[in-house]
Design a protein around this motif. Structure first.
Motif, PDB file in Angstrom:
ATOM      1  N   LEU A   8      48.275  40.273  33.472  1.00 32.45           N
ATOM      2  CA  LEU A   8      47.325  41.382  33.412  1.00 32.45           C
ATOM      3  C   LEU A   8      45.881  40.910  33.350  1.00 32.45           C
ATOM      4  CD1 LEU A   8      49.034  43.959  31.054  1.00 32.45           C
ATOM      5  CD2 LEU A   8      48.709  44.085  33.506  1.00 32.45           C
ATOM      6  N   GLU A   9      45.666  39.720  32.830  1.00 34.76           N
ATOM      7  CA  GLU A   9      44.297  39.209  32.781  1.00 34.76           C
ATOM      8  C   GLU A   9      43.727  39.101  34.186  1.00 34.76           C
ATOM      9  OE1 GLU A   9      44.554  35.617  30.485  1.00 34.76           O
ATOM     10  OE2 GLU A   9      45.190  36.716  28.711  1.00 34.76           O
ATOM     11  N   THR A  10      44.550  38.655  35.112  1.00 33.59           N
ATOM     12  CA  THR A  10      44.121  38.557  36.507  1.00 33.59           C
ATOM     13  C   THR A  10      44.069  39.929  37.158  1.00 33.59           C
ATOM     14  OG1 THR A  10      45.090  36.356  36.696  1.00 33.59           O
ATOM     15  CG2 THR A  10      44.674  37.546  38.746  1.00 33.59           C
ATOM     16  N   LEU A  11      45.164  40.679  37.063  1.00 39.57           N
ATOM     17  CA  LEU A  11      45.267  41.965  37.762  1.00 39.57           C
ATOM     18  C   LEU A  11      44.239  42.976  37.265  1.00 39.57           C
ATOM     19  CD1 LEU A  11      49.155  42.260  37.888  1.00 39.57           C
ATOM     20  CD2 LEU A  11      47.621  41.815  39.818  1.00 39.57           C
ATOM     21  N   CYS A  12      44.163  43.168  35.959  1.00 39.87           N
ATOM     22  CA  CYS A  12      43.227  44.162  35.411  1.00 39.87           C
ATOM     23  C   CYS A  12      41.776  43.702  35.558  1.00 39.87           C
ATOM     24  CB  CYS A  12      43.543  44.451  33.951  1.00 39.87           C
ATOM     25  SG  CYS A  12      45.051  45.387  33.703  1.00 39.87           S
ATOM     26  N   GLY A  13      41.550  42.399  35.409  1.00 38.62           N
ATOM     27  CA  GLY A  13      40.191  41.887  35.582  1.00 38.62           C
ATOM     28  C   GLY A  13      39.685  42.121  36.990  1.00 38.62           C
ATOM     29  N   GLN A  14      40.520  41.852  37.979  1.00 36.94           N
ATOM     30  CA  GLN A  14      40.128  42.085  39.375  1.00 36.94           C
ATOM     31  C   GLN A  14      39.945  43.565  39.653  1.00 36.94           C
ATOM     32  OE1 GLN A  14      43.151  40.156  41.703  1.00 36.94           O
ATOM     33  NE2 GLN A  14      42.047  38.204  41.741  1.00 36.94           N
ATOM     34  N   ALA A  18      36.458  45.375  40.788  1.00 38.56           N
ATOM     35  CA  ALA A  18      36.408  46.110  42.053  1.00 38.56           C
ATOM     36  C   ALA A  18      36.255  47.621  41.825  1.00 38.56           C
ATOM     37  CB  ALA A  18      37.667  45.845  42.869  1.00 38.56           C
ATOM     38  N   GLU A  19      36.121  48.022  40.559  1.00 40.46           N
ATOM     39  CA  GLU A  19      35.990  49.425  40.173  1.00 40.46           C
ATOM     40  C   GLU A  19      37.171  50.276  40.646  1.00 40.46           C
ATOM     41  OE1 GLU A  19      32.115  50.844  41.303  1.00 40.46           O
ATOM     42  OE2 GLU A  19      31.102  49.361  40.048  1.00 40.46           O
ATOM     43  N   GLN A  20      38.351  49.667  40.645  1.00 37.19           N
ATOM     44  CA  GLN A  20      39.591  50.379  40.964  1.00 37.19           C
ATOM     45  C   GLN A  20      40.292  50.716  39.641  1.00 37.19           C
ATOM     46  OE1 GLN A  20      41.438  47.445  43.502  1.00 37.19           O
ATOM     47  NE2 GLN A  20      40.661  48.457  45.347  1.00 37.19           N
ATOM     48  N   TYR A  21      39.733  51.693  38.958  1.00 35.77           N
ATOM     49  CA  TYR A  21      40.149  51.986  37.591  1.00 35.77           C
ATOM     50  C   TYR A  21      41.574  52.522  37.490  1.00 35.77           C
ATOM     51  CZ  TYR A  21      35.178  51.347  36.963  1.00 35.77           C
ATOM     52  OH  TYR A  21      33.921  50.831  36.970  1.00 35.77           O
ATOM     53  N   GLY A  25      45.108  51.198  34.994  1.00 30.01           N
ATOM     54  CA  GLY A  25      46.119  52.014  34.317  1.00 30.01           C
ATOM     55  C   GLY A  25      47.517  51.754  34.844  1.00 30.01           C
ATOM     56  N   SER A  26      47.652  51.678  36.165  1.00 31.38           N
ATOM     57  CA  SER A  26      48.999  51.468  36.721  1.00 31.38           C
ATOM     58  C   SER A  26      49.524  50.083  36.375  1.00 31.38           C
ATOM     59  CB  SER A  26      49.009  51.701  38.234  1.00 31.38           C
ATOM     60  OG  SER A  26      48.254  50.739  38.909  1.00 31.38           O
ATOM     61  N   TYR A  27      48.668  49.070  36.375  1.00 35.46           N
ATOM     62  CA  TYR A  27      49.111  47.729  35.971  1.00 35.46           C
ATOM     63  C   TYR A  27      49.521  47.719  34.498  1.00 35.46           C
ATOM     64  CZ  TYR A  27      47.141  45.750  40.289  1.00 35.46           C
ATOM     65  OH  TYR A  27      46.855  45.447  41.596  1.00 35.46           O
ATOM     66  N   THR A  28      48.737  48.384  33.669  1.00 37.16           N
ATOM     67  CA  THR A  28      49.034  48.401  32.238  1.00 37.16           C
ATOM     68  C   THR A  28      50.371  49.083  31.968  1.00 37.16           C
ATOM     69  OG1 THR A  28      46.668  48.434  31.721  1.00 37.16           O
ATOM     70  CG2 THR A  28      48.169  49.089  29.969  1.00 37.16           C
TER      71      THR A  28
END
Length: 183
Positions: A8-14, A18-21, A25-28
């Motif tokens: 998640l550090e990679t996925l949510c950080g990216q 990229a402002e893909q908020y 949520g979906s990754y979390t």
């Protein structure tokens, strides 16, 4: 779980950069589902911890105590499966105050509660495991309140199941190498 949640550090950080908020949520949520599912086989291992330890020639008394502690720690395992993604959710946004307040509150609760269970109520090793579980779940509850009231959550609360399940593939593809690195 800690290693798997590292994805998640990679996925949510990216996604945040990229402002893909919605993706945050979906990754979390997808990671929460995956980590909770992984708790079931881990729980089985914990239930049979005494047999596993004896297989490795550990003292039977120590094996029994470790097994009893492990069994009472199972609720904490599920709490941790939710806490790790929530922590990464806030970290990816640079929000450390909710993490501080929830962790500090859980710590302030844990110390006297642990003392109460172990020394006053004389639950011993079971009390130690129970206090960890209750404190972890308290931390999850406080973080959930912060998460629910965050501006980003308002954008992601109407996620469709398809979005969450499609994020699972990306999560798992990074979670396994992340866990291998930690391992």
């Amino acid at each position: 779980q800690f290693g798997l949640a590292g994805a998640l550090e990679t996925l949510c950080g990216q996604a945040f950069g990229a402002e893909q908020y919605r993706k945050i949520g979906s990754y979390t949520y997808s990671s929460m589902i995956c980590l909770v599912l992984i708790c079931f086989p881990i729980s089985l291992l914990l239930v049979y911890m005494d047999k596993l330890l004896e297989l490795f020639h550990q003292d039977p008394l120590i094996s029994e105590l470790a097994c009893r502690y492990s069994i009472w720690l199972i609720p904490a395992l599920f709490g941790c499966a939710l806490l790790q993604p929530m922590t990464r959710y806030f970290q990816s946004q640079g929000l450390v105050l909710p993490l501080f307040f929830s962790s500090f509150g859980a710590l302030c609760f844990h110390i006297p509660f642990c003392w109460l269970l172990i020394y006053k109520l004389r639950y011993g090793i079971v009390g130690a495991a129970l206090s960890i579980g209750v404190s972890l779940w308290l931390n999850v509850a406080v973080l959930w309140v912060f998460m629910r009231d965050s501006a980003l959550y308002r954008e992601t609360r109407n996620l469709e199941l398809q979005e969450i399940f499609s994020s699972m593939k990306q999560f798992i593809s990074l979670a396994i190498p992340s866990a291998m690195m930690i391992w």
